[in-house]
Design a protein around this motif. Sequence first.
Motif, mmCIF file in Angstrom:
data_model
loop_
_atom_site.group_PDB
_atom_site.id
_atom_site.type_symbol
_atom_site.label_atom_id
_atom_site.label_comp_id
_atom_site.label_asym_id
_atom_site.label_seq_id
_atom_site.Cartn_x
_atom_site.Cartn_y
_atom_site.Cartn_z
ATOM 1 N N ALA A 85 17.159 91.119 -35.984
ATOM 2 C CA ALA A 85 17.368 91.666 -37.331
ATOM 3 C C ALA A 85 17.911 93.094 -37.261
ATOM 4 C CB ALA A 85 16.061 91.622 -38.123
ATOM 5 N N GLY A 86 17.357 93.915 -36.362
ATOM 6 C CA GLY A 86 17.853 95.279 -36.221
ATOM 7 C C GLY A 86 19.300 95.317 -35.758
ATOM 8 N N ALA A 87 19.651 94.413 -34.811
ATOM 9 C CA ALA A 87 21.038 94.371 -34.321
ATOM 10 C C ALA A 87 21.994 93.955 -35.431
ATOM 11 C CB ALA A 87 21.135 93.407 -33.141
ATOM 12 N N LEU A 88 21.623 92.938 -36.217
ATOM 13 C CA LEU A 88 22.485 92.498 -37.312
ATOM 14 C C LEU A 88 22.619 93.578 -38.378
ATOM 15 C CD1 LEU A 88 21.231 88.819 -37.705
ATOM 16 C CD2 LEU A 88 23.385 89.573 -36.720
ATOM 17 N N ASN A 89 21.556 94.335 -38.600
ATOM 18 C CA ASN A 89 21.629 95.435 -39.564
ATOM 19 C C ASN A 89 22.614 96.504 -39.084
ATOM 20 O OD1 ASN A 89 20.925 96.924 -41.864
ATOM 21 N ND2 ASN A 89 19.372 98.053 -40.748
ATOM 22 N N ASN A 90 22.597 96.817 -37.764
ATOM 23 C CA ASN A 90 23.567 97.782 -37.219
ATOM 24 C C ASN A 90 24.994 97.255 -37.335
ATOM 25 O OD1 ASN A 90 21.756 99.767 -36.575
ATOM 26 N ND2 ASN A 90 21.507 99.163 -34.451
ATOM 27 N N LEU A 91 25.190 95.959 -37.075
ATOM 28 C CA LEU A 91 26.525 95.381 -37.222
ATOM 29 C C LEU A 91 26.994 95.467 -38.675
ATOM 30 C CD1 LEU A 91 26.272 92.211 -34.942
ATOM 31 C CD2 LEU A 91 27.683 94.224 -34.552
ATOM 32 N N SER A 92 26.068 95.250 -39.613
ATOM 33 C CA SER A 92 26.413 95.364 -41.023
ATOM 34 C C SER A 92 26.899 96.773 -41.359
ATOM 35 C CB SER A 92 25.190 94.996 -41.873
ATOM 36 O OG SER A 92 25.452 95.190 -43.233
ATOM 37 N N ILE A 93 26.190 97.789 -40.867
ATOM 38 C CA ILE A 93 26.593 99.176 -41.125
ATOM 39 C C ILE A 93 27.935 99.478 -40.451
ATOM 40 C CG2 ILE A 93 25.966 101.586 -40.720
ATOM 41 C CD1 ILE A 93 23.048 100.747 -40.967
ATOM 42 N N PHE A 94 28.134 98.963 -39.232
ATOM 43 C CA PHE A 94 29.397 99.200 -38.530
ATOM 44 C C PHE A 94 30.586 98.681 -39.338
ATOM 45 C CE2 PHE A 94 32.619 96.957 -36.006
ATOM 46 C CZ PHE A 94 33.236 98.038 -35.390
ATOM 47 N N PHE A 95 30.501 97.452 -39.826
ATOM 48 C CA PHE A 95 31.630 96.888 -40.559
ATOM 49 C C PHE A 95 31.821 97.576 -41.904
ATOM 50 C CE2 PHE A 95 31.119 93.250 -37.637
ATOM 51 C CZ PHE A 95 32.435 93.145 -37.222
ATOM 52 N N SER A 96 30.754 98.119 -42.495
ATOM 53 C CA SER A 96 30.916 98.894 -43.718
ATOM 54 C C SER A 96 31.695 100.174 -43.430
ATOM 55 C CB SER A 96 29.545 99.221 -44.313
ATOM 56 O OG SER A 96 29.680 100.049 -45.442
ATOM 57 N N LEU A 97 31.388 100.834 -42.300
ATOM 58 C CA LEU A 97 32.128 102.039 -41.917
ATOM 59 C C LEU A 97 33.590 101.735 -41.645
ATOM 60 C CD1 LEU A 97 29.514 103.708 -39.528
ATOM 61 C CD2 LEU A 97 30.153 104.460 -41.815
ATOM 62 N N LYS A 98 33.867 100.512 -41.195
ATOM 63 C CA LYS A 98 35.245 100.098 -40.911
ATOM 64 C C LYS A 98 35.925 99.503 -42.141
ATOM 65 C CE LYS A 98 35.538 101.216 -36.562
ATOM 66 N NZ LYS A 98 36.498 102.230 -36.108
ATOM 67 N N ASP A 99 35.307 99.669 -43.344
ATOM 68 C CA ASP A 99 35.881 99.210 -44.604
ATOM 69 C C ASP A 99 36.063 97.694 -44.626
ATOM 70 O OD1 ASP A 99 36.736 99.600 -47.168
ATOM 71 O OD2 ASP A 99 38.837 99.850 -46.625
ATOM 72 N N ASN A 100 35.167 96.974 -43.957
ATOM 73 C CA ASN A 100 35.178 95.506 -44.005
ATOM 74 C C ASN A 100 33.873 95.076 -44.672
ATOM 75 O OD1 ASN A 100 35.283 92.749 -43.584
ATOM 76 N ND2 ASN A 100 36.046 92.919 -41.494
ATOM 77 N N GLN A 101 33.847 95.189 -46.015
ATOM 78 C CA GLN A 101 32.588 94.981 -46.737
ATOM 79 C C GLN A 101 32.142 93.518 -46.712
ATOM 80 O OE1 GLN A 101 31.073 97.705 -47.624
ATOM 81 N NE2 GLN A 101 32.854 98.895 -46.973
ATOM 82 N N LYS A 102 33.072 92.585 -46.651
ATOM 83 C CA LYS A 102 32.679 91.178 -46.622
ATOM 84 C C LYS A 102 31.876 90.866 -45.361
ATOM 85 C CE LYS A 102 36.492 89.449 -49.455
ATOM 86 N NZ LYS A 102 37.676 88.562 -49.508
ATOM 87 N N GLN A 103 32.352 91.370 -44.216
ATOM 88 C CA GLN A 103 31.614 91.153 -42.974
ATOM 89 C C GLN A 103 30.279 91.893 -43.015
ATOM 90 O OE1 GLN A 103 32.946 88.993 -41.155
ATOM 91 N NE2 GLN A 103 32.495 89.196 -38.998
ATOM 92 N N ALA A 104 30.273 93.080 -43.616
ATOM 93 C CA ALA A 104 29.021 93.838 -43.731
ATOM 94 C C ALA A 104 28.005 93.072 -44.568
ATOM 95 C CB ALA A 104 29.302 95.207 -44.356
ATOM 96 N N ILE A 105 28.467 92.465 -45.658
ATOM 97 C CA ILE A 105 27.567 91.682 -46.512
ATOM 98 C C ILE A 105 27.015 90.489 -45.745
ATOM 99 C CG2 ILE A 105 27.525 90.169 -48.532
ATOM 100 C CD1 ILE A 105 29.501 92.122 -49.843
ATOM 101 N N GLU A 106 27.856 89.839 -44.941
ATOM 102 C CA GLU A 106 27.421 88.645 -44.202
ATOM 103 C C GLU A 106 26.318 88.995 -43.196
ATOM 104 O OE1 GLU A 106 29.346 85.146 -41.335
ATOM 105 O OE2 GLU A 106 30.595 86.729 -42.174
#
Length: 629
Positions: A85-106
């Motif tokens: 869960a912690g790893a997926l949460n970090n991946l979500s934040i990473f893709f938000s920083l990269k302006d890929n909100q759909k991947q961040a939401i997933e």
Amino acid sequence: MKSTIIHIIFILLVGLSSINPVSAQDKVIRQLRSSLLLQTDSAGYTDVLNQLGMQYHLSNADSCFWYAVKARAIATRQQDKRGLAGALNNLSIFFSLKDNQKQAIEYGFKALELYRELNDQPNICQVLMNQSVFHIYEGMKPESDQYLYQAMNLGKSLMQDSIYSLVLINFAIRYEDDSTRRDSVKWAMAKSKEIIRKYPGSRDIYYIHAFEADEWMKEGEGAKAVQRIHELADDALKKGLIVVAIDLLDHIDMYKQRGYPADAIPAKEKAFAIGISAGFLNMMLPTVMGLYRHYSKRNNEAKKDYYGKALLEVVRQRLKLRSSNHMNYLDYFLKEQELNEWQLSNQVQEQRIARTNIKRKSRQQLIGFLVGFLLLIGGFTLARYRSYKNLRRQEEMLREMNDAISEKNQQLSVHDDFKNKLIAILARDFREPLNDIIRVSALFRNKDMDQASMQQIVDEAVISSRKTLVIFDNILRWIRSQLSGFVYSPAPCNLLLSFQQAMTATGHQPIALHVPPGLLLAGDQEMLSFVNRSLLHCAAVLSAGAGNIEVTAIEDELVSVVITSEAAAFTPAMATHLFEYREGDDLSVTLVICKDFMDKMGGQIRADVAGQQLKLEYRLPVFGESGHN
């Protein structure tokens, strides 16, 4: 709205990261790296990896991504739900920083599911707030509101109420400009301030003070508000809170947009400088764009060149990001889970064989029976397994066939609607020009015509042919706009010239034009000509030739173009559905196409009835301002 979204994202990331000031960040990272060597179990090792990823997400997004992927791989192998869960949460934040909100939401949604399985209430609250930000940035306001309200309701019951304080701040900033929620916003900020008193040194206090400064500005104390914002930003910088300082400085520009004569350029330059030093170039697009426009208008070539290069780099990075295909690590994770299940099944089979061998050695007399029994069970299992696989394969094939049929049906429906529209517009727009050409051709048979009459007939034929070609061009433009691969590129369109050409093409009753000369709209010339010609035709048809038609252009933030005519039999209910398709009504098809064109040009179109007057209105930006951003 964009400014508010940026505020919320900054607050969210600071709240989730629990990072020490930047001046101490390297020390924290070194300590975490050293602690990796001291971990004796995979769960502790994964937890440290996730902490490193969270530490890095404000300074080096790629490092955050690397640690998150490594932690996810270990947590998957060890079936460590908390680490995953912690790893997926970090991946979500990473893709938000990269302006890929759909991947961040997933990724955020998957992390939320795992935290719910673990009944980890604080992290559930944090991820709900995170999802609210990602959805509002993606333009999904109803979903964002749902996540925010869930976080608010859950935060009330948390023992660690500092998280609830952060949720309240996000709520207040989200609805700060909503006059219907003034009491709720004030309550949220007061409650957050009450909670923060329990946690001296919390970063949330900066946003509470900034909100108070916003209230001063609304009450007319603009100078006091600006001074307070600068003091807060300087204090945040001293403590190494780069992101907080950038967010605070953005309030100065917000004050200027709301009418206070604040000089926002120094604040923007300061925010840009500290953002570049911290590696946040990708998030500085609005700031860089504002600085570039400012110095372009003042012909400051040195700074215009500097910020122009920075703007080019930001756009280049975003285009590169959007054109690249990111691997869907969630699908990869699910495939790894399936592989792990097969490996577990193989281990069970190996253990069964080992037990069988032990029994065979100890009970030699029953070996024949056991072998026969095992063969029978094995054959039955294999048969059932093959039957199961065949059934799954057939279900998969049936589902794919149904999906393909459904997709083709949708395509056929779209194509059928497209053909209906095309036939209707051909029937309406080509009837009159072709009748003119036929009539002119028939007159050529009259051999007794003089030279002047012959020249008049030739002129009429030329005019009819030109009308036909113009209509052909408009219809071909509409067809191209419906096909895949069409890219809308706004260009300057002379509004007065466009209406003059439309008046020539329609030939209806007198039309009064109140359009400033030289007014340029940002749009597509062919689309705009089609819309003007069609709206004039619609006004003439609905007015039945009664009264004059007036065209008025009003320039504000957008240019509002209003076409007014008499329509005594037209009702407000009919105006509401004027731009909807009605079967058998050629005029409705033309108006639906007008709405399609306005949508593609980023404009708005509507109809209204005031007394006995029908008003057809559309809005487009002025070219040279928002028209070509």
